[in-house]
Design a protein around this motif. Structure first.
Motif, PDB file in Angstrom:
ATOM      1  N   ASN A  56       0.821  -1.220   0.000  1.00 60.62           N
ATOM      2  CA  ASN A  56       0.000   0.000   0.000  1.00 60.62           C
ATOM      3  C   ASN A  56       0.848   1.259   0.000  1.00 60.62           C
ATOM      4  OD1 ASN A  56      -2.434  -1.628   1.909  1.00 60.62           O
ATOM      5  ND2 ASN A  56      -2.954  -0.457   0.087  1.00 60.62           N
ATOM      6  N   THR A  88      -0.354  -0.563   7.158  1.00 58.26           N
ATOM      7  CA  THR A  88      -0.971  -0.904   5.868  1.00 58.26           C
ATOM      8  C   THR A  88      -0.184  -2.027   5.196  1.00 58.26           C
ATOM      9  OG1 THR A  88       0.368   0.661   4.618  1.00 58.26           O
ATOM     10  CG2 THR A  88      -1.709   1.495   5.531  1.00 58.26           C
ATOM     11  N   SER A 112      -6.255  -0.849   5.706  1.00 58.12           N
ATOM     12  CA  SER A 112      -6.108  -0.064   4.475  1.00 58.12           C
ATOM     13  C   SER A 112      -5.522   1.311   4.805  1.00 58.12           C
ATOM     14  CB  SER A 112      -7.481   0.130   3.842  1.00 58.12           C
ATOM     15  OG  SER A 112      -8.234   1.008   4.675  1.00 58.12           O
TER      16      SER A 112
END
Ligand code: MIC
Ligand code: SF4
Length: 645
Positions: A299, A376, A396
């Motif tokens: 991410n 993340t 997330s």
């Protein structure tokens, strides 16, 4: 019968075997990648093979893991990798240029091609439609020398996506949902192929988040189609010419299909200490947090960091929270710097780290004692962050950013900001941190530092193998437990004797000493032994300590290949009771190992302490058996070379 995406790529690269699940196949490899914490060993092995120039279409060496330079060790390894790459025809991505998977996707990913990498998250490139597989270092060295990559033909699972993600729900939540359903063992022996209408709504970096964490499912790889979205991604990076369209045939046959409606997914978190311990954020309840880390190869795309920046703009990170951000690549960081988002992040109180793996591999930012860290990233194994008592939740970027402001785990849907990110039509392409190979390799001197020690070699498999069970461990033991990695130990990735003192210490601090004293023996493990990283150190270090075999209920794919490459026997219990009955410190004996395996891939192990016998499977191909007999892959290669002379 029609073919799936993965089958099409495998078919066009097939060198040996047939595409029947469970059978061994060998494929041609177009590209390889290495990173620095496994790379030194890969290039030492490559040099030992005596090849003058890599035979792959493209090979890239990245420096992204061992970035702290507390002493000379990491810097020496970086210099070794740079010089060895220059000499042998390998591109070198300099430290600071970014995380291998992110940079590779941006600069080199080609739909329809094959890549293996000495890092378990190599399947990230499946997001652009490559067949991308994480492998042990020696397998990467062999591929660079032009050899086939052998693996077991997997079953192909179709995850059919429909609908669209709701605001504040992201690709990370999709893969966490898959992990919730399939678990860390669910992908073993499988390729996960994403299809369906929903695929169209996911950008390439979002797809890459999903394929990246397919590694946590234990999958051989994960893959998305090469479609118009892939094409736009390549156009924006001025690489449209490499685009090819790849879809599954209409009548492609999958071994299993799973349907996911993207619109139904909600923000999720993987709770300590496993990526499959997943629950909706709303069900976890109130948890006060101490640290938030945004980044890693999962991410850290432009889209991910822009969303975080939009959430944090004009706010302040909670006073008891430390927010650290490690952009995935210099390109992403440059874009954030030029559009002002970096200033927003800094103003909110974010601590910006250099582009690299950073806290994900314990290279700094270890949380405080008993702290809760929201990350993340892709792995939350106990102790991996550098603090054994810390609790890591995987979330997330949206959940991470919203929670960083609130000071507690928070459903990001409570945020009212518009965080839609416009993807620029073109990205700044600056490849001045990638050094192409030398045109005059004869003039390049490979520079080795004093911390680089020779790698251990095994001996041919003896007729009689005996020893003690030096340790008995449970299910899902990770390579982070077998060979821990953090800022203190990582600099010794090219020094196996030094690393040996840390082997399996998270399970039993006395293990290395015991193994040394007894001159070697056996390890007993449960299901999925060796999950996680591709690091072959988790096999080389036990080899150095004299480990002859691992008796386990099942093995993870890359670790099993690394054991075989090192000449260590992977022995699978047939009867689960045998695992229960065998005890630490029992002595065991295997007679006529070679004859036994040749007869039927099973071996009788005598427990001389309890006076009992066990039947175990040695599930290896004939090629792998030869490796075990020779005492590992390097010995076999050497023997074959002598045979040819
Ligand atoms: C990881 O995420 O565990 C690593 C560090 O990237 C490893 C490689 C290594 O151990 O050097 C991986 O995933 O293969
Ligand atoms: Fe680096 Fe973490 Fe990705 Fe491994 S999982 S490659 S350590 S960012």
């Amino acid at each position: 019968m029609g073919l799936t995406i993965a089958q099409k790529i495998i078919k066009s690269h097939l060198l040996e075997g047939r595409m029947i699940p469970g059978q061994e196949i060998g494929i041609r490899i177009d590209q390889t990648l290495t990173q620095d914490s496994t790379g030194t060993m890969v290039y030492l092995q490559f040099e030992a093979m005596g090849i003058e120039r890599v035979k792959t279409r493209l090979s890239v060496a990245y420096v992204d893991h061992n970035m702290l330079q507390e002493g000379f060790e990491n810097a020496d390894d970086h210099r070794y990798i740079r010089t060895v790459a220059h000499k042998y025809g390998i591109y070198f991505s300099r430290p600071g240029n970014g995380i291998c998977h992110q940079v590779h996707l941006e600069n080199f990913g080609v739909p329809g091609e094959t890549i293996i990498g000495s890092d378990s998250h190599t399947p990230t490139a499946g997001g652009i439609g490559m067949l991308a597989i994480g492998a042990g270092g020696l397998d990467v060295a062999v591929a660079m020398s032009g050899g086939a990559y052998y693996f077991t033909m997997p079953e192909i699972i179709n995850i059919k996506l429909s609908g669209r993600l709701k605001p504040y729900v992201s690709a990370k939540d999709v893969i966490l949902e898959v992990l919730r359903r399939l678990t860390v063992k669910g992908g073993i022996g499988k390729i996960i192929e994403y299809t369906g209408e929903g695929v169209k709504s996911l950008s390439v970096p979002e797809r890459a988040t999903i394929t990246n964490m397919g590694a946590e499912l234990g999958a051989t790889t994960s893959i998305f189609p090469g479609d118009e979205v892939t094409r736009s991604f390549l156009i924006a990076r001025k690489r449209e010419e490499v685009w090819v369209e790849i879809y599954p045939d209409d009548d492609a046959l999958y071994n299993k299909t799973l349907e996911i409606d993207l619109g139904e997914i909600q923000p999720l978190a993987a709770m300590p200490h496993s990526p499959d311990n997943v629950k909706p954020v709303t069900e976890i309840g109130e948890i006060k947090i101490d640290q938030v880390a945004i980044g890693s190869c999962t991410n850290s795309s432009y889209q991910d960091l822009m969303k975080a920046a939009k959430i944090l703009k004009g706010k302040t990170v909670h006073k008891e929270v430390s927010l650290v951000i490690s952009p995935g690549s210099r390109q992403v960081l440059t874009m954030l710097a030029s559009n002002g988002a970096l200033a927003d992040l800094l103003a909110a109180g974010a601590r910006i780290l250099e582009s690299g793996c950073g806290p994900c591999i314990g290279m700094g930012q270890a949380p405080a004692t008993n702290a809760v860290s929201l990350r993340t990233f892709n792995r939350n194994f106990k102790g991996r962050c550098g603090t054994v008592s810390a609790k890591v939740y995987l979330v997330s970027p949206e959940t991470a950013a919203v929670s960083a402001i609130a000071g507690e785990l928070t459903d990001p849907r409570s945020c009212r900001e518009n965080i839609k990110v416009e993807i620029p039509e073109t990205f700044p392409v600056n490849d001045n941190m990638i050094i192409p190979p030398s045109n005059t390799p004869g003039k390049v001197e490979v520079i080795r530092g004093p911390n680089i020690k020779p790698f251990p070699l095994n001996i041919p498999l003896p007729r009689k193998i005996e020893g003690e069970i030096l340790i008995k461990v449970g299910d899902n033991i990770t390579t982070d437990q077998i060979m821990p990695s953090n800022a203190k130990i990582l600099p010794y990735r090219s020094n196996i004797p030094y690393l040996a003192s840390y082997c399996l210490v998270p399970c039993d601090k006395d293990f290395p000493e015991r193994a040394r004293k007894s001159g070697g023996g056996f390890i007993v493990g449960g299901e999925n032994y060796g999950q996680g990283s591709s690091r072959e150190h988790a096999a080389l270090v036990p080899l150095y300590l004299g480990i002859k075999g691992i008796l386990a209920k099942s093995f993870s794919r890359i670790h099993k290949a690394n054991l075989i490459n090192s000449g260590i026997l992977p022995l699978r219990f047939i009867n689960p009771d045998d695992y229960d009955n065998i005890r630490e410190f029992d002595s065991i004996l295997i007679d006529d190992a070679v004859e036994q395996i040749m007869k039927g891939n099973t071996i009788t192990v005598k427990n001389t302490t309890q006076n009992t016998m066990y039947e175990l499977k040695v599930e290896v191909s004939s090629r792998e058996l030869e490796m075990l007999i020779a005492g590992g892959k390097i010995n076999l290669i050497k023997r074959e070379k002598v045979g040819k002379q």
